[in-house]
Motif scaffolding. Structure first.
Motif, PDB file in Angstrom:
ATOM      1  N   ASN A 166      34.889  46.941  30.094  1.00  0.00           N
ATOM      2  CA  ASN A 166      33.996  47.023  31.391  1.00  0.00           C
ATOM      3  C   ASN A 166      34.865  45.986  32.229  1.00  0.00           C
ATOM      4  O   ASN A 166      35.127  46.455  33.561  1.00  0.00           O
ATOM      5  CB  ASN A 166      32.874  46.893  31.224  1.00  0.00           C
ATOM      6  CG  ASN A 166      32.232  47.585  30.360  1.00  0.00           C
ATOM      7  OD1 ASN A 166      32.393  48.876  30.024  1.00  0.00           O
ATOM      8  ND2 ASN A 166      30.789  47.618  30.074  1.00  0.00           N
ATOM      9  N   SER A 167      35.411  44.993  31.881  1.00  0.00           N
ATOM     10  CA  SER A 167      35.940  44.003  32.580  1.00  0.00           C
ATOM     11  C   SER A 167      37.125  44.225  33.239  1.00  0.00           C
ATOM     12  O   SER A 167      37.862  43.556  34.078  1.00  0.00           O
ATOM     13  CB  SER A 167      35.879  42.494  32.070  1.00  0.00           C
ATOM     14  OG  SER A 167      36.607  42.684  30.860  1.00  0.00           O
ATOM     15  N   GLN A 168      37.890  45.287  32.541  1.00  0.00           N
ATOM     16  CA  GLN A 168      39.289  45.785  32.987  1.00  0.00           C
ATOM     17  C   GLN A 168      39.245  46.872  34.026  1.00  0.00           C
ATOM     18  O   GLN A 168      40.512  47.262  34.290  1.00  0.00           O
ATOM     19  CB  GLN A 168      39.817  46.010  31.643  1.00  0.00           C
ATOM     20  CG  GLN A 168      40.006  44.713  31.002  1.00  0.00           C
ATOM     21  CD  GLN A 168      40.982  43.562  31.571  1.00  0.00           C
ATOM     22  OE1 GLN A 168      41.620  43.982  32.437  1.00  0.00           O
ATOM     23  NE2 GLN A 168      40.946  42.501  31.100  1.00  0.00           N
ATOM     24  N   VAL A 169      38.260  47.619  34.350  1.00  0.00           N
ATOM     25  CA  VAL A 169      38.218  48.811  34.921  1.00  0.00           C
ATOM     26  C   VAL A 169      39.057  48.681  36.517  1.00  0.00           C
ATOM     27  O   VAL A 169      39.917  49.393  36.722  1.00  0.00           O
ATOM     28  CB  VAL A 169      36.837  49.305  35.403  1.00  0.00           C
ATOM     29  CG1 VAL A 169      36.675  50.491  36.282  1.00  0.00           C
ATOM     30  CG2 VAL A 169      36.077  49.577  34.022  1.00  0.00           C
ATOM     31  N   ALA A 170      38.609  47.524  37.114  1.00  0.00           N
ATOM     32  CA  ALA A 170      39.293  47.321  38.383  1.00  0.00           C
ATOM     33  C   ALA A 170      40.783  47.166  38.393  1.00  0.00           C
ATOM     34  O   ALA A 170      41.810  47.487  39.177  1.00  0.00           O
ATOM     35  CB  ALA A 170      38.786  45.990  39.071  1.00  0.00           C
ATOM     36  N   ALA A 171      41.116  46.561  36.999  1.00  0.00           N
ATOM     37  CA  ALA A 171      42.673  46.165  36.840  1.00  0.00           C
ATOM     38  C   ALA A 171      43.465  47.338  36.510  1.00  0.00           C
ATOM     39  O   ALA A 171      44.625  47.567  37.033  1.00  0.00           O
ATOM     40  CB  ALA A 171      42.878  45.146  35.621  1.00  0.00           C
ATOM     41  N   VAL A 172      42.784  48.329  35.682  1.00  0.00           N
ATOM     42  CA  VAL A 172      43.500  49.612  35.669  1.00  0.00           C
ATOM     43  C   VAL A 172      43.606  50.325  37.056  1.00  0.00           C
ATOM     44  O   VAL A 172      44.846  50.851  37.380  1.00  0.00           O
ATOM     45  CB  VAL A 172      42.601  50.193  34.599  1.00  0.00           C
ATOM     46  CG1 VAL A 172      43.302  52.003  34.443  1.00  0.00           C
ATOM     47  CG2 VAL A 172      42.494  49.824  33.412  1.00  0.00           C
ATOM     48  N   GLU A 182      42.477  41.380  43.373  1.00  0.00           N
ATOM     49  CA  GLU A 182      41.824  40.443  44.299  1.00  0.00           C
ATOM     50  C   GLU A 182      41.797  39.057  43.737  1.00  0.00           C
ATOM     51  O   GLU A 182      41.875  39.109  42.407  1.00  0.00           O
ATOM     52  CB  GLU A 182      40.160  40.953  44.346  1.00  0.00           C
ATOM     53  CG  GLU A 182      39.800  42.450  45.045  1.00  0.00           C
ATOM     54  CD  GLU A 182      38.629  42.507  45.191  1.00  0.00           C
ATOM     55  OE1 GLU A 182      37.834  42.389  44.503  1.00  0.00           O
ATOM     56  OE2 GLU A 182      38.121  43.005  46.527  1.00  0.00           O
ATOM     57  N   PRO A 183      41.495  38.051  44.558  1.00  0.00           N
ATOM     58  CA  PRO A 183      41.444  36.704  44.116  1.00  0.00           C
ATOM     59  C   PRO A 183      40.355  36.541  42.935  1.00  0.00           C
ATOM     60  O   PRO A 183      39.310  37.243  43.038  1.00  0.00           O
ATOM     61  CB  PRO A 183      41.134  35.885  45.354  1.00  0.00           C
ATOM     62  CG  PRO A 183      41.329  36.629  46.414  1.00  0.00           C
ATOM     63  CD  PRO A 183      41.132  38.376  46.091  1.00  0.00           C
ATOM     64  N   ALA A 184      40.693  35.559  42.075  1.00  0.00           N
ATOM     65  CA  ALA A 184      39.590  35.574  40.988  1.00  0.00           C
ATOM     66  C   ALA A 184      38.300  34.939  41.224  1.00  0.00           C
ATOM     67  O   ALA A 184      38.104  34.298  42.546  1.00  0.00           O
ATOM     68  CB  ALA A 184      40.311  34.493  40.152  1.00  0.00           C
TER      69      ALA A 184
END
Length: 203
Positions: A166-172, A182-184
């Motif tokens: 779930n936490s990697q959706v945006a990264a993919v 995006e900034p952390a």
């Protein structure tokens, strides 16, 4: 001397940089170990993902995957009774808005509790397309084993990540669209986000 110092600085920077996964390799985003992912063997990397057998669309007319060729597609398998799913709605809204011309995020609602879908869409402010999987056929076809589960299809129609962490959706999505991350998040927000993202509701 200046050249020597510059070389040392470049070497130091290279050593300190985290290793990057090569383009096209999305294994960093796979959820579950090899044993748990055996159910996805025929899905991962498929150029013909299962059709979407959905009804009662909200926020959009109905789509087929063929209609969406040329865009990144994120399938969000969710349920109205799933706390982590509800907690993910703001992030989903943000992702859809950020990539609105290049991404379609579809919330695929579990049939159990689907009678509450419209109310949840309104009360929680869901702004992306959602629809019901009336017989659970799409959920079964994609091997969904918890909620929320995310599956990501590239612009060529290839299922590049079946069951994404779930936490990697945006990264993919960022990698598929070659976007700058995006900034952390601030530390407190990041901790809260990680806790929400790692939670799932079982079937």
């Amino acid at each position: 001397m200046k050249s020597f110092v510059l070389i040392l600085a470049l070497l130091s920077l290279t050593i300190s940089m985290p290793a990057q996964t090569s383009d096209g390799d999305f294994s960093f985003a796979y959820e579950g170990n090899a044993q748990k992912r055996e159910r996805l063997a025929d899905l991962q990397g498929s150029s013909q993902p299962p059709a979407l057998e959905l009804s009662a669309w909200l926020n959009s007319e109905g789509f087929s995957l063929e209609d969406l060729k040329g865009k990144v597609v994120v399938l969000d398998f969710w349920a109205t009774w799933c706390g982590p799913c509800i907690a993910s709605i703001p992030k989903n809204n943000k992702l859809q808005e950020r990539f609105k011309d290049e991404l379609v995020l579809i919330g695929i609602c579990n049939p159990r509790g689907a009678e509450n879908m419209e109310q949840v869409v309104q009360s929680k402010g869901i702004r992306y397309p959602v629809a019901v999987d009336p017989e659970g056929a799409t959920i079964e076809a994609y091997g969904v084993n918890g909620f929320p589960d995310y599956y990501i299809i590239d612009p060529n129609g290839v299922l590049v990540v079946a069951d994404c962490t779930n936490s990697q959706v945006a990264a993919v999505v960022e990698r598929l669209l070659a976007k700058v991350p995006e900034p952390a998040l601030p530390q407190a927000d990041a901790s809260q986000d990680a806790q929400s993202s790692s939670s799932t509701s079982s079937l």
